[in-house]
Write an enzyme that holds these catalytic residues in place. Sequence first.
Site, PDB file in Angstrom:
ATOM      1  N   GLY A  40       0.828  -1.208   0.000  1.00  0.00           N
ATOM      2  CA  GLY A  40       0.000   0.000   0.000  1.00  0.00           C
ATOM      3  C   GLY A  40       0.858   1.251   0.000  1.00  0.00           C
ATOM      4  CG  ASN A  42       0.643   4.588  -5.755  1.00  0.00           C
ATOM      5  OD1 ASN A  42       1.405   5.552  -5.810  1.00  0.00           O
ATOM      6  ND2 ASN A  42      -0.227   4.317  -6.701  1.00  0.00           N
ATOM      7  N   GLY A  44      -1.363   7.572   1.061  1.00  0.00           N
ATOM      8  CA  GLY A  44      -1.465   7.730   2.514  1.00  0.00           C
ATOM      9  C   GLY A  44      -0.151   7.548   3.250  1.00  0.00           C
ATOM     10  N   GLY A  46       1.652   4.837   3.689  1.00  0.00           N
ATOM     11  CA  GLY A  46       2.631   4.020   2.968  1.00  0.00           C
ATOM     12  C   GLY A  46       3.506   4.881   2.068  1.00  0.00           C
ATOM     13  CB  SER A 166      -6.191   0.872  13.890  1.00  0.00           C
ATOM     14  OG  SER A 166      -7.135   1.806  14.360  1.00  0.00           O
ATOM     15  CE1 TYR A 195      -9.264   0.281   9.053  1.00  0.00           C
ATOM     16  CE2 TYR A 195      -9.695   1.023  11.293  1.00  0.00           C
ATOM     17  CZ  TYR A 195      -8.887   1.011  10.170  1.00  0.00           C
ATOM     18  OH  TYR A 195      -7.712   1.716  10.182  1.00  0.00           O
TER      19      TYR A 195
END
Length: 328
Positions: A40, A42, A44, A46, A166, A195
Amino acid sequence: MLFALIVLSLFGIIKYINYLTNVRCKSLKNLAGKTILITGGNSGLGLELAKNVATRGGTIIIADKNDATETVNELIKESNNINIFYEFVDFASFKSVRAFAQEFKTKYRKLDILVNNAGVGSGLGKTEDDLETTMQINYFSHFLLTHLLLDILIKAPHSRIVFSSSAAAYVTNLNKDNLKCCSNQNMFLRKIFSYSNSKVALALMSKSLAEKLKGTQVTCYAHHPGLVKTNIFKSTPIKGIWFLPVLILWTCAWLWGKDTDSGIQTMLHLITADKVEKKTGKFFMECIPVWQPPVVHNNKLREDIWNLSEEYVKLKSNERIDTILKIT
Ligand SMILES: *[C@@H]1O[C@H](CO)[C@@H](O)[C@H](O)[C@H]1NC(C)=O
């Protein structure tokens, strides 16, 4: 008058919380010679991490569903580090994860730092592998990927695995019956917890993995980056039961949210700090280990979830961790 006072003190409190929760990674460690895989990478956090790590040298591989060729070109220009690459992977598909792992080993041959970061904020549909989308993208695919790359991680000196969990992991209803999608599930609970359950599963995995990898030089960590202004909840529909929680989350992110640079500091600490290796298996916030999410303390559940995960990702017997440890 009173109202103004309340508003003013509220802003004061917000500022103070912001100040307290903006701990920065102090390590200036150069990562030249290290191979770093960021899932990931690409967007946020990451992407922000890739930007920072690019300036520290090292070979960086961004694994993402969305084409990161342009991102890579920009990173190379900004950092003067030419060893930055993009590889395609769709975390909603075990077939794609397997193809990626194979390609990765052929092309790059070694791995020092694995950042299991790719994730989505919601998604209740089923994948081609008959699992819930959020759970597969955030957790199961990283469970599989980590196993497939474990042999080269074990061969690298002092390699590390970082799991993007998280604070949501503290509020979950994960158990061995609802790990797999939708068997007898209350849809309302499923929507609320999809989530956070995926994020606590990562914390469970990190702790179990640390125990199983004792005796190797591989260490692993889960962390909460803080409430960051990224697009992860953009795809969450603002209607029905989502209206209030999403509204609250957005308001909080707007008031307290960190920028992505602040959001990667704990990850950077886990990747670069020398002293952190003694803290393998722990859960981090603001660069320090904190009390693990409640579910992680339940050893029986942790073992059940591990065994079921092996089954659900269809791990072959020679890909299981005890076999890998025997042959590497
Ligand atoms: C999990 O799997 C291992 C290895 O197959 C087995 O020894 C253990 O008893 C299992 N644990 C549980 C809780 O089923």
